[in-house]
Write an enzyme that holds these catalytic residues in place. Sequence first.
Site, PDB file in Angstrom:
ATOM      1  N   ARG A   1       8.709  44.189  19.690  1.00 55.14           N
ATOM      2  CA  ARG A   1       7.500  44.680  19.025  1.00 55.14           C
ATOM      3  C   ARG A   1       6.428  43.605  18.903  1.00 55.14           C
ATOM      4  NH1 ARG A   1      10.698  47.158  13.957  1.00 55.14           N
ATOM      5  NH2 ARG A   1      11.798  45.195  14.354  1.00 55.14           N
TER       6      ARG A   1
ATOM      7  N   VAL B   1       6.871  36.268   4.976  1.00 58.00           N
ATOM      8  CA  VAL B   1       7.620  35.033   4.664  1.00 58.00           C
ATOM      9  C   VAL B   1       6.921  33.853   5.334  1.00 58.00           C
ATOM     10  CG1 VAL B   1       9.844  33.868   4.801  1.00 58.00           C
ATOM     11  CG2 VAL B   1       9.763  36.367   4.606  1.00 58.00           C
TER      12      VAL B   1
ATOM     13  N   ASP C   1      13.693  40.076  11.228  1.00 51.96           N
ATOM     14  CA  ASP C   1      13.726  41.180  12.189  1.00 51.96           C
ATOM     15  C   ASP C   1      15.179  41.463  12.555  1.00 51.96           C
ATOM     16  OD1 ASP C   1      11.692  42.740  12.965  1.00 51.96           O
ATOM     17  OD2 ASP C   1      11.287  41.742  14.860  1.00 51.96           O
TER      18      ASP C   1
ATOM     19  N   ALA D   1      36.163  70.778  19.488  1.00 53.72           N
ATOM     20  CA  ALA D   1      35.625  70.697  20.838  1.00 53.72           C
ATOM     21  C   ALA D   1      34.467  69.694  20.868  1.00 53.72           C
ATOM     22  CB  ALA D   1      35.147  72.079  21.287  1.00 53.72           C
TER      23      ALA D   1
ATOM     24  N   GLY E   1      36.487  70.649  25.816  1.00 54.09           N
ATOM     25  CA  GLY E   1      37.524  70.628  24.788  1.00 54.09           C
ATOM     26  C   GLY E   1      37.892  71.987  24.256  1.00 54.09           C
TER      27      GLY E   1
ATOM     28  N   ASN F   1      41.090  71.665  32.767  1.00 49.04           N
ATOM     29  CA  ASN F   1      42.521  71.397  32.645  1.00 49.04           C
ATOM     30  C   ASN F   1      43.210  72.412  31.739  1.00 49.04           C
ATOM     31  OD1 ASN F   1      43.157  68.729  34.081  1.00 49.04           O
ATOM     32  ND2 ASN F   1      41.323  68.214  32.925  1.00 49.04           N
TER      33      ASN F   1
ATOM     34  N   HIS G   1      30.406  60.744  27.764  1.00 47.34           N
ATOM     35  CA  HIS G   1      31.439  59.744  27.482  1.00 47.34           C
ATOM     36  C   HIS G   1      30.858  58.614  26.646  1.00 47.34           C
ATOM     37  CE1 HIS G   1      33.778  61.043  31.328  1.00 47.34           C
ATOM     38  NE2 HIS G   1      33.995  61.842  30.312  1.00 47.34           N
TER      39      HIS G   1
ATOM     40  N   ALA H   1      30.414  45.162  49.187  1.00 44.68           N
ATOM     41  CA  ALA H   1      31.735  44.525  49.198  1.00 44.68           C
ATOM     42  C   ALA H   1      32.647  45.106  50.271  1.00 44.68           C
ATOM     43  CB  ALA H   1      32.386  44.675  47.828  1.00 44.68           C
TER      44      ALA H   1
ATOM     45  N   SER I   1      25.699  60.255  47.745  1.00 44.19           N
ATOM     46  CA  SER I   1      25.674  61.009  46.496  1.00 44.19           C
ATOM     47  C   SER I   1      27.045  61.636  46.286  1.00 44.19           C
ATOM     48  CB  SER I   1      24.608  62.110  46.533  1.00 44.19           C
ATOM     49  OG  SER I   1      24.983  63.112  47.474  1.00 44.19           O
TER      50      SER I   1
END
Length: 1092
Positions: free
Chosen positions: A66, A111, A216, A262, A309, A346, A751, A773, A780
């Site tokens: 800020r 301050v 801050d 859920a 869920g 599931n 998640h 790597a 995609s």
Amino acid sequence: MSAKAISEQTGKEFLYKYICTSVDVQNRFRYATVTAETDWDRLTQEHPWLLTERLVVKPDQLIKRRGKLGLVGINLDLQGVKEWISARLMRETTVGKAKGVLKNFLIEPFVPHTQEEEFYVCIYATREGDHVLFHHEGGVEVGDVDAKAQRLMVAVDDKLTEDQVTEQLLTCAPDDKKEVLASFIVGLFNFYEDLYFTYLEINPLVVTHDGVYVVDMAAKIDATADFICKAKWGDVEFPPPFGREAYPEEAYIADLDAKSGASLKLTLLNPRGRIWTMVAGGGASVVYSDTICDLGGVDELANYGEYSGAPSEQQTYDYAKTILSLMTREKHSQGKVLIIGGSIANFTNVAATFKGIVRAIKDYQGPLKEHEVTIFVRRGGPNYQEGLRVMGEVGKTTGIPIHVFGTETHMTAIVGMALGHRPIPNQPPMDAHTANFLLNASNNAVTPATTRTASFSESKTTNDVSPAKKSKAGLPAAKATTLFSKRTKAIVWGMQTRAVQGMLDFDYICSRDEPSVAAMVYPFTGDHKQKFYWGHKEILLPVYKNMADATKKHPEVDVLISFASLRSAFDSTVEAMQYSQIHTIAIIAEGIPEAQTRKMIKMADEKGVTIIGPATVGGIKPGCFKIGNTGGMLDNILASKLYRPGSVAYVSRSGGMSNELNNIISRTTDGVYEGVAIGGDRYPGSTFMDHVLRYQDTAGIKMIVVLGEIGGTEEYKICQGIKEGRITKPVVCWCIGTCATMFASEVQFGHAGACANQASETAVVKNQALRDAGAFVPKSFDELGDVISTVYDELVANGTIIPAEEVPPPTVPMDYSWARELGLIRKPASFMTSICDERGQELIYAGMPITEVFKEEMGLGGVLGLLWFQRRLPRYACQFIEMCLMVTADHGPAVSGAHNTIVCARAGKDLISSLTSGLLTIGDRFGGALDAAAKQFSKAFDSGMLPMEFVNKMKKDGKLIMGIGHRVKSINNPDMRVQILKDFVKQHFPSTQLLDYALDVEKITTSKKPNLILNVDGFIGVSFVDLLRTCGGFTRDEADEFVEIGALNGIFVLGRSMGFIGHYLDQKRLKQGLYRHPWDDISYVLPEHMSM
């Protein structure tokens, strides 16, 4: 999610309240908040220091840097603060890519200090422990603190000391401030731990001769620790990231989520957008958002959200109607699309959740057609075929374009269709119905021979679990390479009978010799046996009250599957790790605080235990073992060929996406060898690399698939392993969450760990690093299956994989409950009911929801009308019923029913026994005259018999006229109960023909004897007949039927029960002893033959 940002004011309030340090922390609780609604006069009354001190003002909306953005007003008086705020309040401001409105400001005392008195302190959590950063130069120009600051890592469960701080962090700090800084930092760290912070930054921290000033502050807390910290936190408000408004609909869904087992999430990105999503699953929701953005839809993407869920039909309805309401508020020139997507569930009953969505679509069919909404559906999982059928039908009946696809269609293919990038098939191919997989269609019901258990590429493999290797003294125990085999035995913690049955069915089709579940642990009942099916026969599994007994009696068990709740998962897992036989623990619960998870991980590493989870569905090793609900129901297990091993191993975070990988791999390769979902939390118990190295060292696995995601840096270890040659098998990898870099403001995905804290944690950067790597990385998620297929075909071509011949698995009988759910069987019900239905989200009385009963103020009479007569009775009828209950409630202790109740109560019997003894006296002689009176008077009136004829006939037949006569009351001493009822009935009933007839009879009987009056039983009986016949709710036959089946006596029974209960309570309150009838009230006589 777990780590959530809090406002600066909230963070400082916590710090001022709970920090323990010998240092003087100045300006405690000296802050004031200003919004557009602030009354300045009232504000200065509450904070008088605003009038006398120099001030600092800044927006408190999670805005970083800020000071550099010019968003801090320094050294101002109150008037200056007002002017500074006035120039910015409710004005749009751009911070980075985000545009937002400044609406919340924080004012604090200024301050005065020098640059030398400014310092930088930061604490943040990682998997191994908490890092403390300190720099002797704080403030706006602090720069790259990661590179410049001194740092100290405090391992999990370790404590921070002042000596450590002084020696490792304060080397460049002024000598005269080291003691103060050391004390404050240790106090700050303890405060950070106690209140479950995950991030805490103070910049600048000002230290003067007066003490310490927290100038801050930025912070995040672990929101899942609410059940631990509620007393200290109170009701915490989590502000949205700057640039994104807090919508009431988001708060509504968050409230639904908090009240549900859920998961329900909703984030509005662009309420005017044309692309809306309703996705099942935390991982799948990210994949759909990625695909929409990849195909150019980022600017039109309206929302991010997920439901998972196994939410109920009502919860899904509430979620769906919220989204449909939002998307039908503004029209779009191109119309709108709704993507109802998801991976292969599931354990969620897809048809059941779709019922809620279908209800919402029917409710909003008008607005949906008006806004030209097209809906695309793709789903798989238990009973998904029925769910898709119902969804297709609602499209036909409402006229809304709804395109429906199942597991035969790639998960994200519908996105390309919705956005016009690929054609919509006219008749998509449909997979077989669930039932076709489970019921043996041939005449031969013999179970096939034992199926192949070796990999497709191996003639024979060893299935034994490799135990944790012995480690040298002082070093952590090495973990097992092979977690599961055909002989693996598990204990299931929690009464999860459906999951256990699913495991046993999997065992059976894998031709295991014995069930994989040895026992269950459930602390809330005593030891007992629980019945399950093993193929065609029933077996009993033991259930123990504690882990100690279970492990002692089942030493062969080495796996624990924990369905413990988020509150008890930590304690139960720590207890389980005390038993050396347990080598693997799967923790299903979502929402375990990160600090507790890190402690579990540390303990597991020390003991050589592999943890899968938390927040996971588990894992599966085809042909050997599955955890809980992993892999879904048998139809999906058979369709994905999970009953025998293939050559491909995978690891993902998402449970739902792991099932999607089962589907993709089974369609593009020879199948899955092993798959693990490590869980969506920030710190999973085991990592991608842990499992990739296991797969590398397992001979039967020929290629590896990794589904990573935004957040964390675990994927870089895979990069390093490939580069160093530790990983030599082909690795196909894709990190989901690429859309995050395209959003203007931060979005927390489903998640808890799916959030990038720095550039290296973004999915885009990690995908490129993996590609560099040497991993096989698609462009995609849409292309993931194609890349897997290409790599697999090459391995087959060069002879690394030799596909084996398929062997059919044994068939498993379908459970009755599931067969009924699928509509495959029918069975006559044991009994029928038509008055009440408690199965749904809301109790229903005779078709009327309980909320409507109270909304309409129907009262007890109205409820009785619904439950007894299955009608919504007129208001006067409800009032009459209530009056009848009031006047019949009691008639003193002398009557037989009350007398019996009193005697029974004084004998020490309970309420139910005493009440029953009183009710058993009700009959023709006491209280049971309502039905009889109604029948006698009705029969006489309906036959055209005159009142005098009726009286004479009853006398001739030697029968009493029921409802006529009273022991005490007479024509000269009328019963006021009857008078009250008569006045009401004459005033409100449309007709009183039978009552008038009975009153004429009364005139005749009282002329003979004054106490032969129409008593209260008779009056209620005949009046009720008038009510049933003339209120307009019943036919004549229906009215007569209610009289015939005894409904009217129920009025007396219900009313008098109130009085009997009153007598029981009265006797107990008066502490009356055992009743013995007095001798002088008994006439003792000899038998007749003796007396003569």
